[in-house]
Design a protein around this motif. Structure first.
Motif, PDB file in Angstrom:
ATOM      1  N   ALA A 299      -7.771  -0.414  39.815  1.00  0.00           N
ATOM      2  CA  ALA A 299      -5.886  -0.675  41.285  1.00  0.00           C
ATOM      3  C   ALA A 299      -5.862   0.551  40.814  1.00  0.00           C
ATOM      4  O   ALA A 299      -5.524   1.467  41.865  1.00  0.00           O
ATOM      5  N   LEU A 300      -4.923   1.028  39.971  1.00  0.00           N
ATOM      6  CA  LEU A 300      -4.426   2.356  39.458  1.00  0.00           C
ATOM      7  C   LEU A 300      -5.946   3.739  39.729  1.00  0.00           C
ATOM      8  O   LEU A 300      -5.323   4.267  40.536  1.00  0.00           O
ATOM      9  N   LEU A 301      -6.772   3.257  39.011  1.00  0.00           N
ATOM     10  CA  LEU A 301      -7.590   4.461  39.487  1.00  0.00           C
ATOM     11  C   LEU A 301      -7.984   4.494  40.548  1.00  0.00           C
ATOM     12  O   LEU A 301      -7.986   6.197  40.839  1.00  0.00           O
ATOM     13  N   ALA A 302      -8.582   3.298  41.854  1.00  0.00           N
ATOM     14  CA  ALA A 302      -8.131   3.893  43.343  1.00  0.00           C
ATOM     15  C   ALA A 302      -6.779   4.088  43.835  1.00  0.00           C
ATOM     16  O   ALA A 302      -6.774   5.302  44.663  1.00  0.00           O
ATOM     17  N   LEU A 303      -5.696   4.331  42.883  1.00  0.00           N
ATOM     18  CA  LEU A 303      -4.749   4.632  44.186  1.00  0.00           C
ATOM     19  C   LEU A 303      -4.884   6.574  43.179  1.00  0.00           C
ATOM     20  O   LEU A 303      -4.274   7.177  44.222  1.00  0.00           O
ATOM     21  N   ARG A 304      -5.627   7.375  42.234  1.00  0.00           N
ATOM     22  CA  ARG A 304      -5.193   8.282  41.490  1.00  0.00           C
ATOM     23  C   ARG A 304      -6.570   8.644  42.671  1.00  0.00           C
ATOM     24  O   ARG A 304      -6.254   9.654  42.873  1.00  0.00           O
ATOM     25  N   GLU A 305      -7.002   7.715  43.167  1.00  0.00           N
ATOM     26  CA  GLU A 305      -8.395   8.607  43.807  1.00  0.00           C
ATOM     27  C   GLU A 305      -7.765   8.854  45.505  1.00  0.00           C
ATOM     28  O   GLU A 305      -7.862  10.334  45.943  1.00  0.00           O
ATOM     29  N   ALA A 306      -6.976   8.413  45.741  1.00  0.00           N
ATOM     30  CA  ALA A 306      -6.807   8.201  47.289  1.00  0.00           C
ATOM     31  C   ALA A 306      -4.811   9.256  47.552  1.00  0.00           C
ATOM     32  O   ALA A 306      -5.507  10.140  47.745  1.00  0.00           O
ATOM     33  N   GLY A 307      -4.722   9.593  46.070  1.00  0.00           N
ATOM     34  CA  GLY A 307      -3.698  10.617  45.967  1.00  0.00           C
ATOM     35  C   GLY A 307      -4.400  12.232  46.124  1.00  0.00           C
ATOM     36  O   GLY A 307      -3.898  12.667  46.700  1.00  0.00           O
ATOM     37  N   GLY A 308      -5.469  11.818  45.252  1.00  0.00           N
ATOM     38  CA  GLY A 308      -5.619  12.924  45.075  1.00  0.00           C
ATOM     39  C   GLY A 308      -6.929  13.464  46.968  1.00  0.00           C
ATOM     40  O   GLY A 308      -6.802  14.323  47.928  1.00  0.00           O
ATOM     41  N   GLY A 317     -10.548   8.798  54.120  1.00  0.00           N
ATOM     42  CA  GLY A 317     -10.660   8.388  52.733  1.00  0.00           C
ATOM     43  C   GLY A 317      -9.925   8.014  51.651  1.00  0.00           C
ATOM     44  O   GLY A 317      -9.917   7.074  50.660  1.00  0.00           O
ATOM     45  N   CYS A 318      -8.379   8.213  51.785  1.00  0.00           N
ATOM     46  CA  CYS A 318      -6.909   7.675  51.109  1.00  0.00           C
ATOM     47  C   CYS A 318      -6.881   6.475  51.663  1.00  0.00           C
ATOM     48  O   CYS A 318      -6.992   5.629  50.677  1.00  0.00           O
ATOM     49  N   ASP A 319      -6.953   5.874  53.244  1.00  0.00           N
ATOM     50  CA  ASP A 319      -6.711   4.319  53.271  1.00  0.00           C
ATOM     51  C   ASP A 319      -7.674   3.467  52.823  1.00  0.00           C
ATOM     52  O   ASP A 319      -7.531   3.012  51.973  1.00  0.00           O
ATOM     53  N   ARG A 320      -8.868   4.076  52.553  1.00  0.00           N
ATOM     54  CA  ARG A 320      -9.489   3.175  51.844  1.00  0.00           C
ATOM     55  C   ARG A 320     -10.116   3.200  50.643  1.00  0.00           C
ATOM     56  O   ARG A 320      -9.806   2.162  50.356  1.00  0.00           O
ATOM     57  N   ALA A 321      -9.729   4.394  49.990  1.00  0.00           N
ATOM     58  CA  ALA A 321      -9.187   3.875  48.622  1.00  0.00           C
ATOM     59  C   ALA A 321      -7.616   2.718  48.710  1.00  0.00           C
ATOM     60  O   ALA A 321      -7.793   2.287  47.376  1.00  0.00           O
ATOM     61  N   ILE A 322      -6.706   3.077  49.414  1.00  0.00           N
ATOM     62  CA  ILE A 322      -6.009   2.315  48.756  1.00  0.00           C
ATOM     63  C   ILE A 322      -5.750   0.827  49.072  1.00  0.00           C
ATOM     64  O   ILE A 322      -5.950   0.093  48.004  1.00  0.00           O
ATOM     65  N   ALA A 323      -6.720   0.601  50.195  1.00  0.00           N
ATOM     66  CA  ALA A 323      -7.465  -1.030  50.598  1.00  0.00           C
ATOM     67  C   ALA A 323      -8.368  -1.531  49.570  1.00  0.00           C
ATOM     68  O   ALA A 323      -7.923  -2.567  48.780  1.00  0.00           O
ATOM     69  N   ARG A 324      -9.104  -0.725  49.262  1.00  0.00           N
ATOM     70  CA  ARG A 324      -9.679  -1.198  47.456  1.00  0.00           C
ATOM     71  C   ARG A 324      -8.504  -1.582  46.426  1.00  0.00           C
ATOM     72  O   ARG A 324      -8.442  -2.492  45.680  1.00  0.00           O
ATOM     73  N   ALA A 325      -7.404  -0.683  46.418  1.00  0.00           N
ATOM     74  CA  ALA A 325      -6.531  -0.701  45.156  1.00  0.00           C
ATOM     75  C   ALA A 325      -6.088  -2.009  45.176  1.00  0.00           C
ATOM     76  O   ALA A 325      -5.284  -2.880  44.626  1.00  0.00           O
ATOM     77  N   GLU A 348       5.589   0.295  41.513  1.00  0.00           N
ATOM     78  CA  GLU A 348       4.229   0.810  41.187  1.00  0.00           C
ATOM     79  C   GLU A 348       3.068   1.381  42.334  1.00  0.00           C
ATOM     80  O   GLU A 348       2.969   2.377  42.617  1.00  0.00           O
ATOM     81  N   MET A 349       2.595   0.717  42.879  1.00  0.00           N
ATOM     82  CA  MET A 349       1.957   0.721  43.717  1.00  0.00           C
ATOM     83  C   MET A 349       2.359   1.214  45.452  1.00  0.00           C
ATOM     84  O   MET A 349       1.752   1.312  45.909  1.00  0.00           O
ATOM     85  N   LEU A 351       5.000   2.579  45.363  1.00  0.00           N
ATOM     86  CA  LEU A 351       5.666   3.907  44.781  1.00  0.00           C
ATOM     87  C   LEU A 351       4.173   5.172  45.137  1.00  0.00           C
ATOM     88  O   LEU A 351       4.689   6.730  45.676  1.00  0.00           O
ATOM     89  N   LEU A 352       2.832   4.511  43.821  1.00  0.00           N
ATOM     90  CA  LEU A 352       1.878   5.500  44.639  1.00  0.00           C
ATOM     91  C   LEU A 352       1.726   5.443  46.129  1.00  0.00           C
ATOM     92  O   LEU A 352       0.808   6.379  46.369  1.00  0.00           O
ATOM     93  N   GLU A 353       1.028   5.113  46.397  1.00  0.00           N
ATOM     94  CA  GLU A 353       1.272   4.777  48.497  1.00  0.00           C
ATOM     95  C   GLU A 353       2.130   5.658  48.805  1.00  0.00           C
ATOM     96  O   GLU A 353       2.344   6.281  49.727  1.00  0.00           O
ATOM     97  N   ALA A 354       3.268   6.167  48.574  1.00  0.00           N
ATOM     98  CA  ALA A 354       3.929   6.314  49.486  1.00  0.00           C
ATOM     99  C   ALA A 354       4.219   7.604  48.982  1.00  0.00           C
ATOM    100  O   ALA A 354       4.057   8.228  49.613  1.00  0.00           O
ATOM    101  N   GLN A 355       3.720   7.968  47.771  1.00  0.00           N
ATOM    102  CA  GLN A 355       3.344   9.564  47.724  1.00  0.00           C
ATOM    103  C   GLN A 355       1.897   9.880  48.469  1.00  0.00           C
ATOM    104  O   GLN A 355       1.831  11.306  48.478  1.00  0.00           O
ATOM    105  N   CYS A 356       0.850   8.866  48.135  1.00  0.00           N
ATOM    106  CA  CYS A 356       0.028   9.491  49.170  1.00  0.00           C
ATOM    107  C   CYS A 356       0.522  10.059  50.537  1.00  0.00           C
ATOM    108  O   CYS A 356      -0.029  10.509  51.723  1.00  0.00           O
ATOM    109  N   TRP A 357       1.576   8.445  51.311  1.00  0.00           N
ATOM    110  CA  TRP A 357       1.421   9.122  52.668  1.00  0.00           C
ATOM    111  C   TRP A 357       2.172  10.378  53.016  1.00  0.00           C
ATOM    112  O   TRP A 357       2.853  11.264  53.854  1.00  0.00           O
ATOM    113  N   SER A 358       3.331  10.692  52.350  1.00  0.00           N
ATOM    114  CA  SER A 358       4.180  12.087  51.623  1.00  0.00           C
ATOM    115  C   SER A 358       3.188  13.350  51.912  1.00  0.00           C
ATOM    116  O   SER A 358       2.876  13.698  52.635  1.00  0.00           O
ATOM    117  N   ALA A 359       1.824  13.022  51.332  1.00  0.00           N
ATOM    118  CA  ALA A 359       0.817  13.980  51.312  1.00  0.00           C
ATOM    119  C   ALA A 359       0.725  14.153  52.649  1.00  0.00           C
ATOM    120  O   ALA A 359       0.456  16.388  52.912  1.00  0.00           O
TER     121      ALA A 359
END
Length: 457
Positions: A299-308, A317-325, A348-349, A351-359
């Motif tokens: 899950a954490l690695l999928a969120l790292r992918e989502a951030g990228g 692609g971000c939305d799909r990675a978050i769904a997998r996470a 933390e889940m 927080l990392l989602e917030a960072q994705c949508w912020s980006a």
């Protein structure tokens, strides 16, 4: 070696009853899963508690023990008061060795109210038998001058005591980082790392399990030091340490360590503005993690992918990675979850989602997740309290919710006397710049004045 000050915890031993240390450790892990905690408890840990080597458990273990024995306190379980373990002098001054070295541009660590001296950090490797083993200090260690070379006898192989010391150094650095951030710890934390790799060079242990633990411990220590560099804005140093850990993982054939190294590398690449590299590292980490047996790690690695992917502007692609996470996270914790992932909870889940949508520039959606993260965060993770609120303040400011953003920014400032993190300070500075455009608002003016005063102080 157990300190001469150690007093056996007979109360805790009685609570174990007729169960073996291994059986009791299994019960502790089951209890942890019941409340969403992650502890790597084994028979060795139980033995160290009962012998008095562990005088007071960390906060995660404390919550688990109090869950196992409802209505009790730490004192009822045979542990001394936490403040007496830390010691009054440790709470009123900062160890000299944690202050910046000559030429270090990082700010000095403010005097925290709850910092504790650690025998593990002060003396990572102990004297065993008649042979002297290397010592490494990032604490007081007055008997050892800063910069003294670490010398290991070439004929000595690392044994159980040395490997355990490496593992404890990793745990203690993580605890201090959780409380205070990386700026004040980074330079000194590199010293035990050098000693750990010197142990590897001096000859790996003859027992395979001990050798595997030494490689894993050295790699995790490299990642911990790399993270302190990362958090304090030293990206080139962090990249080097993460690469060292990855090389150690590859040599040892340690999939869990390899996944951890790729996870940190992805995070660093995102922060350094290399989103494509962040995606590739996260994908490599997911491949390594498949054999580990930890849904939370995936899950954490999928969120790292989502951030990228968010950094690339790839919303789909971000939305799909978050769904997998989310799907992996919802499968719950497992015994194979790595110990270092104790921070990775629901907060933390979000927080990392917030960072994705912020980006991606979706500030309102980012703020919704940020509010949830701050509401759920464990107060013991002081650095993360500041981080989550800094993220929320920035998203609120960009979403046009200035008054709420000001309140969150003040909460970050409230914590900066205990937390020193270049990353968090940079986030707050960005928020202040955004809010500064609305100088007519009284609340904003008050924040700007306080922010300038804190920076001057």
């Amino acid at each position: 070696m157990v300190s001469s000050r150690a007093v056996p915890n007979l109360v805790f031993r009685q609570l174990r009853g007729a169960r073996s240390a291994g059986e009791f450790a299994a019960a502790v892990r089951r209890a942890a899963r019941e409340i969403g905690e992650q502890v790597a408890c084994d028979a060795r840990y139980i033995g160290r508690v009962e012998s008095g080597e562990i005088r007071c458990p960390n906060y995660a273990y404390e919550r688990v023990f109090l869950h196992m024995f409802p209505g009790t306190t730490l004192g009822d379980l045979g542990f001394p008061d936490r403040e007496s373990v830390r010691g009054r002098s440790a709470r009123t001054r900062v160890p000299a060795a944690w202050r910046p070295l000559p030429g270090d541009t990082a700010p000095a660590l403010s005097v925290p109210s709850d910092i504790e001296e650690s025998d593990v950090l002060r003396r990572v490797f102990m004297t065993s038998g008649t042979t002297s083993v290397a010592t490494a200090s990032i604490g007081l260690g007055a008997h050892r001058a800063a910069g003294t070379p670490i010398v290991l006898p070439a004929q000595r192989r690392a044994g159980e005591a040395e490997v355990r010391s490496v593992e404890e150094a990793v745990r203690e650095i993580r605890v201090l980082d959780d409380q205070h951030g990386g700026d004040g710890l980074y330079r000194r934390a590199a010293q035990p790392l050098r000693a750990a790799y010197a142990l590897l060079d001096s000859g790996t242990p003859t027992r395979r399990t001990t050798a595997d633990r030494l490689h894993a411990g050295a790699g995790e220590l490299a990642l911990s030091v790399g993270w302190l560099a990362h958090d304090s804005g030293r990206f080139d140093d962090a990249r080097s340490y993460y690469a060292e850990a990855l090389a150690t993982a590859r040599v040892a054939g340690d999939a869990a360590l390899e996944a951890h190294a790729f996870c940190n590398t992805s995070f660093l690449a995102r922060d350094a503005g290399r989103p494509r590299e962040a995606v590739r590292a996260a994908e490599a980490g997911q491949r390594a993690a498949r054999s580990v047996g930890s849904h939370r790690l995936l899950a954490l690695l999928a969120l790292r992918e989502a951030g990228g992917r968010a950094g690339l502007g790839d919303r789909t692609g971000c939305d799909r990675a978050i769904a997998r996470a989310r799907a992996a996270f919802d499968r719950g914790p497992a015994e194979r979850d790595p110990e270092w992932m104790s921070f990775f909870r629901e907060a933390e889940m979000h927080l990392l989602e917030a960072q994705c949508w912020s980006a991606l520039g979706d500030w309102p959606r980012a703020a919704r997740h940020g509010r949830r993260a701050t509401a759920l965060q464990d107060p013991h993770f002081t650095r993360n309290l500041a981080l989550y609120r800094a993220q929320l303040a920035g998203d609120l400011a960009r979403a046009g919710a200035a008054e709420e953003a000001v309140r969150s920014a003040h909460q970050v400032l409230d914590l900066l006397d205990r937390v020193r993190s270049t990353r968090i300070s940079g986030m707050l500075a960005g928020t202040v710049r955004v809010l500064g455009a609305d100088r007519e608002a009284t609340a904003v003016t008050g924040l700007l004045e306080r922010y300038r005063a804190v920076r001057k102080g």
